[in-house]
Enzyme design. Structure first.
Site, PDB file in Angstrom:
ATOM      1  N   ASP A 200       0.905  -1.149   0.000  1.00 51.05           N
ATOM      2  CA  ASP A 200       0.000   0.000   0.000  1.00 51.05           C
ATOM      3  C   ASP A 200       0.940   1.194   0.000  1.00 51.05           C
ATOM      4  O   ASP A 200       1.607   1.460   1.008  1.00 51.05           O
ATOM      5  CB  ASP A 200      -0.879   0.006   1.260  1.00 51.05           C
ATOM      6  CG  ASP A 200      -1.835   1.177   1.273  1.00 51.05           C
ATOM      7  OD1 ASP A 200      -1.494   2.227   0.673  1.00 51.05           O
ATOM      8  OD2 ASP A 200      -2.900   1.077   1.885  1.00 51.05           O
ATOM      9  N   HIS A 201       1.033   1.892  -1.126  1.00 53.75           N
ATOM     10  CA  HIS A 201       2.111   2.880  -1.240  1.00 53.75           C
ATOM     11  C   HIS A 201       1.990   4.009  -0.213  1.00 53.75           C
ATOM     12  O   HIS A 201       2.958   4.707   0.053  1.00 53.75           O
ATOM     13  CB  HIS A 201       2.222   3.428  -2.667  1.00 53.75           C
ATOM     14  CG  HIS A 201       1.162   4.409  -3.018  1.00 53.75           C
ATOM     15  ND1 HIS A 201      -0.048   4.045  -3.536  1.00 53.75           N
ATOM     16  CD2 HIS A 201       1.135   5.757  -2.901  1.00 53.75           C
ATOM     17  CE1 HIS A 201      -0.772   5.127  -3.727  1.00 53.75           C
ATOM     18  NE2 HIS A 201      -0.093   6.178  -3.360  1.00 53.75           N
ATOM     19  N   GLU A 239      -9.259  14.744  -3.459  1.00 54.52           N
ATOM     20  CA  GLU A 239      -8.581  14.912  -4.748  1.00 54.52           C
ATOM     21  C   GLU A 239      -9.342  15.950  -5.557  1.00 54.52           C
ATOM     22  O   GLU A 239     -10.576  15.959  -5.530  1.00 54.52           O
ATOM     23  CB  GLU A 239      -8.570  13.594  -5.519  1.00 54.52           C
ATOM     24  CG  GLU A 239      -7.742  12.504  -4.871  1.00 54.52           C
ATOM     25  CD  GLU A 239      -7.802  11.219  -5.691  1.00 54.52           C
ATOM     26  OE1 GLU A 239      -6.804  10.895  -6.334  1.00 54.52           O
ATOM     27  OE2 GLU A 239      -8.858  10.573  -5.700  1.00 54.52           O
ATOM     28  N   ASP A 258     -11.242   1.674  -3.724  1.00 52.01           N
ATOM     29  CA  ASP A 258     -10.000   2.247  -4.254  1.00 52.01           C
ATOM     30  C   ASP A 258      -9.187   2.961  -3.168  1.00 52.01           C
ATOM     31  O   ASP A 258      -7.965   2.905  -3.174  1.00 52.01           O
ATOM     32  CB  ASP A 258     -10.340   3.238  -5.392  1.00 52.01           C
ATOM     33  CG  ASP A 258      -9.099   3.682  -6.151  1.00 52.01           C
ATOM     34  OD1 ASP A 258      -8.198   2.840  -6.333  1.00 52.01           O
ATOM     35  OD2 ASP A 258      -9.027   4.851  -6.560  1.00 52.01           O
ATOM     36  N   HIS A 263      -5.819   2.703   1.840  1.00 50.56           N
ATOM     37  CA  HIS A 263      -5.085   3.865   2.365  1.00 50.56           C
ATOM     38  C   HIS A 263      -5.711   4.430   3.652  1.00 50.56           C
ATOM     39  O   HIS A 263      -5.023   4.702   4.624  1.00 50.56           O
ATOM     40  CB  HIS A 263      -5.040   5.002   1.338  1.00 50.56           C
ATOM     41  CG  HIS A 263      -4.539   4.587  -0.008  1.00 50.56           C
ATOM     42  ND1 HIS A 263      -3.555   3.654  -0.179  1.00 50.56           N
ATOM     43  CD2 HIS A 263      -4.885   4.991  -1.255  1.00 50.56           C
ATOM     44  CE1 HIS A 263      -3.315   3.506  -1.473  1.00 50.56           C
ATOM     45  NE2 HIS A 263      -4.110   4.298  -2.151  1.00 50.56           N
TER      46      HIS A 263
END
Ligand SMILES: NC(=O)c1ccc[n+]([C@@H]2O[C@H](COP(=O)([O-])OP(=O)(O)OC[C@H]3O[C@@H](n4cnc5c(N)ncnc54)[C@H](OP(=O)(O)O)[C@@H]3O)[C@@H](O)[C@H]2O)c1
Length: 511
Positions: A200-201, A239, A258, A263
């Protein structure tokens, strides 16, 4: 003075220089794709530029597109140049790209794996990669189980003679609890949990890791990090962009799958967890799993009271008129996919009993901002007059993950002059100015950790499943009933989201 390789090795052994991974090969399934080009290879290039990779290192790309080794290298070089014009070092690229190879092949075909096996053996002999392999799943999630099975059948998941075999998996980790469990079981048929690195970046981001640094390296925050002092928490991932060219992908995913499942649940865990006994993989992940277990299950008939889903309509962002979600490419004109989610969650344990965690994410909001806001209780009493304290708000600690990474604390202060007017002001820390070091990309950090065999910043199977378990009733309820609410692009989401907090006498922050 320039250090020689020998001196460098001595310093490394003494722990005075960072560790370098053992020799090895990263095999990328999905080598002609977007993730390889934009994230994986640039991160490996950066590690090479910082001399964090061993000399005996190679990258082998696999996908169906026919290409030679040189064509593959050229394609990656071009992508790197586009990403950072004029900043690619010829010297670093020359040496790094000599270790890049390409094998055209179908991931479903057992013959691809026989060829790969022979090729890797050859690399071991020629480049000294010593039998260590990391298999990166950078292709469609529907292929993961097949690739894992084929690797297992070909004997490539086995760790022999002290050599490692690791598998790196990108989100999504399934579509729901059932499919996540199936995926985990499929992988575990061939790989042990400690060979699996689920990326999970967000966890590779410096500012996300800094949540732990802030909480556990300072004496002043932890004593007040609980229900006695905290009124509520707001976690925002906003976003300003729409779905762009990813309409088809988004139609399948939606904001809950998503962003929230991975996240946001990770950020919630880091914010709410107990101090781990050590900063190692098992201690940290154990505490995160405890948070997920403590999140109060949402009964199906309660979903409408604690969860809001929204979708953006046509509107204005930064002075430009933009299309509504249903008008985007590859999106159904009657789509009910959510581009906005707001949730109210409780973490039922001693620390957080009664403290709501409000979580929201959305596309086409007025700005890009990811932050955690810890809202403290009002002062129990103020000796100043009501008039003097009109501009005073309760203390608020905001951890900004991106952009303008930093921390700010809202405190009451006296307005200069006669009288005693008090107003809220911000004490700000900006990482960009506090440290002169460049912030590394999340993939760089995570790939290095994976090559070093450190899974602390990767997701364990029970974390992925725990996050799905929390969201399961919401997904089921939304699949069956309840229409998506609408909001004009360029606004902070649907009215229903404001009502969610208004019912508790609170309101969303405007980051
Ligand atoms: N892109 C991102 O920013 C991002 C971010 C987070 C997670 N992810 C995840 O990362 C993965 C890859 O995403 P992506 O955006 O890079 O996808 P992509 O651009 O569509 O790439 C898919 C890759 O898979 C290959 N492929 C498809 N079928 C194949 C087959 N049967 N045999 C061999 N290769 C095959 C394709 O190459 P050929 O057509 O040449 O075979 C291509 O290289 C996905 O799981 C995605 O969810 C991506």
């Amino acid at each position: 003075m320039a250090t020689t390789q020998v001196q460098e090795n001595v310093l490394r052994e003494e722990g005075r220089l960072p560790r370098t991974p053992e020799p090895g090969v990263v095999v990328i399934f999905g080598a002609s794709g977007d993730l390889t080009r934009r994230k994986i290879v640039p991160a490996l290039y950066d590690l090479a530029a910082q001399r964090r990779l061993p000399m005996e290192f190679a990258v082998v790309g696999i996908s169906r597109t026919k290409m030679s080794h040189d064509e593959f290298r050229e394609r990656l070089r071009k992508a790197l140049e586009e990403q950072r014009p004029g900043q690619v070092s010829e010297e670093v690229w020359d040496s790094f790209s000599k270790g890049i190879f390409y094998l055209p092949g179908d991931s479903k075909d057992p013959a691809t794996y026989e060829e790969l096996k022979g090729f890797l053996k050859k690399l071991d002999d020629e480049r000294g990669t010593e039998g260590n392999r990391a298999f990166y799943m950078a292709s469609s999630p529907s292929l993961f189980p097949t690739i894992v099975e084929r690797l297992g059948e070909a004997g490539m998941s086995r760790e022999e003679d002290g050599h490692y075999s690791r598998i790196v998996i990108e989100k999504p980790f399934g579509r729901d609890l059932k499919s996540a469990r199936e995926l985990n079981n499929d992988i575990r048929e061939h790989f042990r949990e400690d060979q699996i690195y689920r990326i999970d970046h967000y966890l590779g981001k410096e500012t996300v890791q800094n949540i732990l640094a802030l909480r556990f390296s300072n004496g002043i925050f932890e004593p007040i990090w609980n229900q006695h002092y905290v009124d509520h928490v707001q976690i925002t991932v906003a976003e300003d962009i729409g779905v762009g060219t990813r309409g088809a992908f988004y139609e399948e995913a939606g904001a809950l799958r998503d962003i929230v499942q991975n996240h946001m649940m990770q950020v919630l865990c880091l914010t709410a967890m107990e101090p781990p006994v050590a900063f190692d993989a098992e201690s940290v992940r154990e505490e995160k799993v405890k948070v997920l277990k403590a999140v109060r299950p949402i009964p199906r008939d309660e979903v409408k009271n604690v969860a809001v889903r929204g979708q953006y309509d046509r509107g204005w962002v930064f002075g430009k008129e933009v299309r509504g979600y249903r008008e985007e490419d590859d999106v159904a004109p009657d789509s009910e996919t959510e581009t906005y989610v707001a949730l109210k969650l409780y973490v039922d344990n001693w620390r957080w009993a009664g403290v709501p965690f409000y979580v929201r994410t959305g596309k086409r909001l007025p700005k890009k901002a990811t932050e955690i806001a810890i809202q403290f209780h009002k002062t129990p009493h103020t000796p100043f007059s009501g008039n003097d304290t009109q501009g005073l708000e309760p203390n608020l600690l905001v951890i900004r993950i991106q952009p303008e990474e930093g921390v700010s604390l809202k405190i009451g202060a006296k307005v200069p002059g006669s009288g005693f007017e008090i107003r809220s002001v911000n004490m700000d820390l900006l990482y960009g100015t506090a440290f002169s070091k460049e912030v590394p990309d999340a993939y760089q950090r995570l790939l290095l950790d994976m090559l070093l065999g450190d899974p602390t910043l990767f997701i364990r199977a029970d974390e992925a499943e725990g996050a799905w378990r929390i969201l399961e009733p919401v997904m089921e309820s939304w699949a069956q009933d309840g229409e998506v609410a609408h909001y004009p692009a360029g606004t902070w989401g649907p009215e229903e989201a404001d009502k969610l907090l208004a019912r508790d006498g609170r309101e969303w922050r405007r980051p």
